[in-house]
Design an enzyme around this catalytic site. Structure first.
Site, PDB file in Angstrom:
ATOM      1  N   SER A   9       1.113  -1.040  -0.224  1.00  0.00           N
ATOM      2  CA  SER A   9       0.202   0.191  -0.201  1.00  0.00           C
ATOM      3  C   SER A   9       0.964   0.739   0.324  1.00  0.00           C
ATOM      4  O   SER A   9       1.302   1.256   1.205  1.00  0.00           O
ATOM      5  CB  SER A   9      -0.785   0.271   1.096  1.00  0.00           C
ATOM      6  OG  SER A   9      -1.442   1.262   1.995  1.00  0.00           O
ATOM      7  N   HIS A  34      -1.532  -1.281  -3.960  1.00  0.00           N
ATOM      8  CA  HIS A  34      -2.247  -0.880  -3.235  1.00  0.00           C
ATOM      9  C   HIS A  34      -2.403   0.049  -3.506  1.00  0.00           C
ATOM     10  O   HIS A  34      -1.339   1.017  -2.927  1.00  0.00           O
ATOM     11  CB  HIS A  34      -2.618  -1.657  -2.179  1.00  0.00           C
ATOM     12  CG  HIS A  34      -4.037  -1.341  -1.617  1.00  0.00           C
ATOM     13  ND1 HIS A  34      -5.113  -2.369  -2.011  1.00  0.00           N
ATOM     14  CD2 HIS A  34      -4.513  -0.321  -0.421  1.00  0.00           C
ATOM     15  CE1 HIS A  34      -6.173  -1.648  -1.001  1.00  0.00           C
ATOM     16  NE2 HIS A  34      -5.366  -0.681  -0.383  1.00  0.00           N
ATOM     17  N   ASP A  36      -4.415   3.840  -2.596  1.00  0.00           N
ATOM     18  CA  ASP A  36      -5.664   3.827  -2.118  1.00  0.00           C
ATOM     19  C   ASP A  36      -6.172   5.559  -2.048  1.00  0.00           C
ATOM     20  O   ASP A  36      -4.825   6.872  -2.260  1.00  0.00           O
ATOM     21  CB  ASP A  36      -4.875   3.863  -0.265  1.00  0.00           C
ATOM     22  CG  ASP A  36      -5.068   3.034   0.384  1.00  0.00           C
ATOM     23  OD1 ASP A  36      -5.895   2.060   0.434  1.00  0.00           O
ATOM     24  OD2 ASP A  36      -3.571   2.277   0.935  1.00  0.00           O
ATOM     25  N   MET A  38      -8.934   8.697  -0.977  1.00  0.00           N
ATOM     26  CA  MET A  38      -9.391   9.234  -0.122  1.00  0.00           C
ATOM     27  C   MET A  38      -9.350  10.624  -0.814  1.00  0.00           C
ATOM     28  O   MET A  38      -8.909  11.668  -0.602  1.00  0.00           O
ATOM     29  CB  MET A  38      -8.361   9.103   0.550  1.00  0.00           C
ATOM     30  CG  MET A  38      -7.465   8.066   1.056  1.00  0.00           C
ATOM     31  SD  MET A  38      -7.242   7.613   3.203  1.00  0.00           S
ATOM     32  CE  MET A  38      -6.209   5.608   3.282  1.00  0.00           C
ATOM     33  N   HIS A  68      -8.436   1.671  -4.444  1.00  0.00           N
ATOM     34  CA  HIS A  68      -9.079   1.261  -3.869  1.00  0.00           C
ATOM     35  C   HIS A  68      -9.652   1.972  -3.396  1.00  0.00           C
ATOM     36  O   HIS A  68      -9.183   3.658  -2.303  1.00  0.00           O
ATOM     37  CB  HIS A  68      -8.157   0.729  -2.242  1.00  0.00           C
ATOM     38  CG  HIS A  68      -8.686   0.858  -1.272  1.00  0.00           C
ATOM     39  ND1 HIS A  68      -8.282   0.945   0.246  1.00  0.00           N
ATOM     40  CD2 HIS A  68     -10.694   0.533  -0.921  1.00  0.00           C
ATOM     41  CE1 HIS A  68      -9.414   0.600   1.077  1.00  0.00           C
ATOM     42  NE2 HIS A  68     -10.531   1.187   0.492  1.00  0.00           N
ATOM     43  N   MET A  70     -12.002   5.377  -1.853  1.00  0.00           N
ATOM     44  CA  MET A  70     -12.369   5.994  -0.147  1.00  0.00           C
ATOM     45  C   MET A  70     -12.830   6.986  -0.389  1.00  0.00           C
ATOM     46  O   MET A  70     -12.542   7.916   0.202  1.00  0.00           O
ATOM     47  CB  MET A  70     -11.446   5.818   0.664  1.00  0.00           C
ATOM     48  CG  MET A  70     -11.455   4.084   1.212  1.00  0.00           C
ATOM     49  SD  MET A  70      -9.335   4.109   1.858  1.00  0.00           S
ATOM     50  CE  MET A  70      -8.383   3.995   0.277  1.00  0.00           C
TER      51      MET A  70
HETATM   52  C1  DX5 Z   1      -6.414   1.901   4.972  1.00  0.00           C
HETATM   53  C2  DX5 Z   1      -5.816   1.920   3.421  1.00  0.00           C
HETATM   54  C3  DX5 Z   1      -5.109   0.789   4.362  1.00  0.00           C
HETATM   55  C4  DX5 Z   1      -3.528   1.317   4.604  1.00  0.00           C
HETATM   56  C5  DX5 Z   1      -3.131  -0.140   4.747  1.00  0.00           C
HETATM   57  O1  DX5 Z   1      -7.691   3.647   4.574  1.00  0.00           O
HETATM   58  O2  DX5 Z   1      -6.513   1.295   3.486  1.00  0.00           O
HETATM   59  O3  DX5 Z   1      -3.842   0.483   2.781  1.00  0.00           O
HETATM   60  O4  DX5 Z   1      -2.965   2.240   3.492  1.00  0.00           O
HETATM   61  O5  DX5 Z   1      -1.665   0.147   6.072  1.00  0.00           O
HETATM   62  P1  DX5 Z   1      -1.028  -0.741   7.294  1.00  0.00           P
HETATM   63  O6  DX5 Z   1      -0.655  -1.683   6.435  1.00  0.00           O
HETATM   64  O7  DX5 Z   1      -0.325   0.542   7.535  1.00  0.00           O
HETATM   65  O8  DX5 Z   1      -3.106  -0.671   8.086  1.00  0.00           O
HETATM   66 ZN    ZN Z   2      -6.470   0.633   1.300  1.00  0.00          ZN
END
Ligand code: DX5
Ligand code: ZN
Length: 221
Positions: A9, A34, A36, A38, A68, A70
């Site tokens: 991630s 991955h 993310d 947001m 992903h 969000m």
């Molecule tokens: C949280 C993200 C995750 C996060 C995971 O909202 O969706 O992908 O980056 O990070 P760790 O492994 O540090 O929990």
């Molecule tokens: Zn994520």
């Protein structure tokens, strides 16, 4: 034999040299990137958009990119991220007015479709959709930040989802996201995960990425 996939991630990466960070973790053995996304509305954090993904592709990143979402709305972003070069796009059902339609949209644009379920989100969403999904993304933390603690009741949820997948004899991958490290990854694997999303335990590790990812993989027995 079962193959476990490590999805690094990039939320925990150093964004000042993101392209280099990604090629380094891929070289070190990460299977998936991955990504993310947001929007500071659905979650209290703000990250990166399709332009960044496109730049990474232009920079030469060829790995599987797992977006992903969000974000409070998803359909426009699905099109933008698919066009920018995403391979997998997952979204949270509460962010789509018509979940079935958003899944179809992801597939129309040639990507694999995932449904992301927060720790407290019911599995009822799977009742009618399981046949359309490529990935079920189970959140093991509340989304928004890296470095949170894995919520222990999620082990049971992973087991339940695995049973549902097996019952339907579908080729769906079960992805688990949040708080995974060398101490708990084996239990996550035993519970039924196929893809392990790992942010801080990779990018904030004091060891090299090579050693870190090797240790993570070796922790799965
Ligand atoms: C949280 C993200 C995750 C996060 C995971 O909202 O969706 O992908 O980056 O990070 P760790 O492994 O540090 O929990
Ligand atoms: Zn994520």
């Amino acid at each position: 034999m079962k193959k476990f996939l490590i999805a690094a991630s990039i939320l925990s990466a150093n964004f000042a040299f993101l392209g280099k960070e990604i090629s380094n973790v891929i070289k070190a053995g990460a299977d998936i990137i991955h990504f993310d996304v947001m929007d500071n509305h659905y979650v209290p954090n703000l990250t990166i958009g399709p332009l960044v993904l496109k730049s990474l592709r232009n920079y030469g990143i060829k790995s599987i990119i797992d977006v992903h979402l969000m974000t409070n709305s998803v359909d426009n972003l699905i099109i933008d991220f698919a066009t920018a070069g995403a391979d997998i796009i997952s979204f949270h059902p509460e962010n789509s007015n018509h979940i079935d339609r958003s899944i179809s949209l992801i597939k129309e644009y040639g990507c694999k479709a995932g449904l992301a379920l927060n720790p407290s989100t019911s599995l009822n969403y799977l009742d009618y959709l399981i046949n359309k999904l490529d990935i079920i993304l189970i959140m093991s933390v509340n989304p928004g930040f890296e470095g949170q603690k894995f919520i222990n009741y999620i082990f049971n949820k992973i087991k339940k989802v695995k049973k549902i997948i097996n019952k339907n004899q579908k080729n769906i991958l079960l992805e688990v996201d949040g708080g995974i490290n060398t101490n708990n990854i084996n239990q996550v694997a035993i519970s039924g995960a196929d893809i392990f999303v790992i942010g801080s335990a990779i990018f904030k590790s004091l060891l090299s990425y090579d050693e870190t990812i090797k240790n993570i993989k070796n922790s799965i027995k």
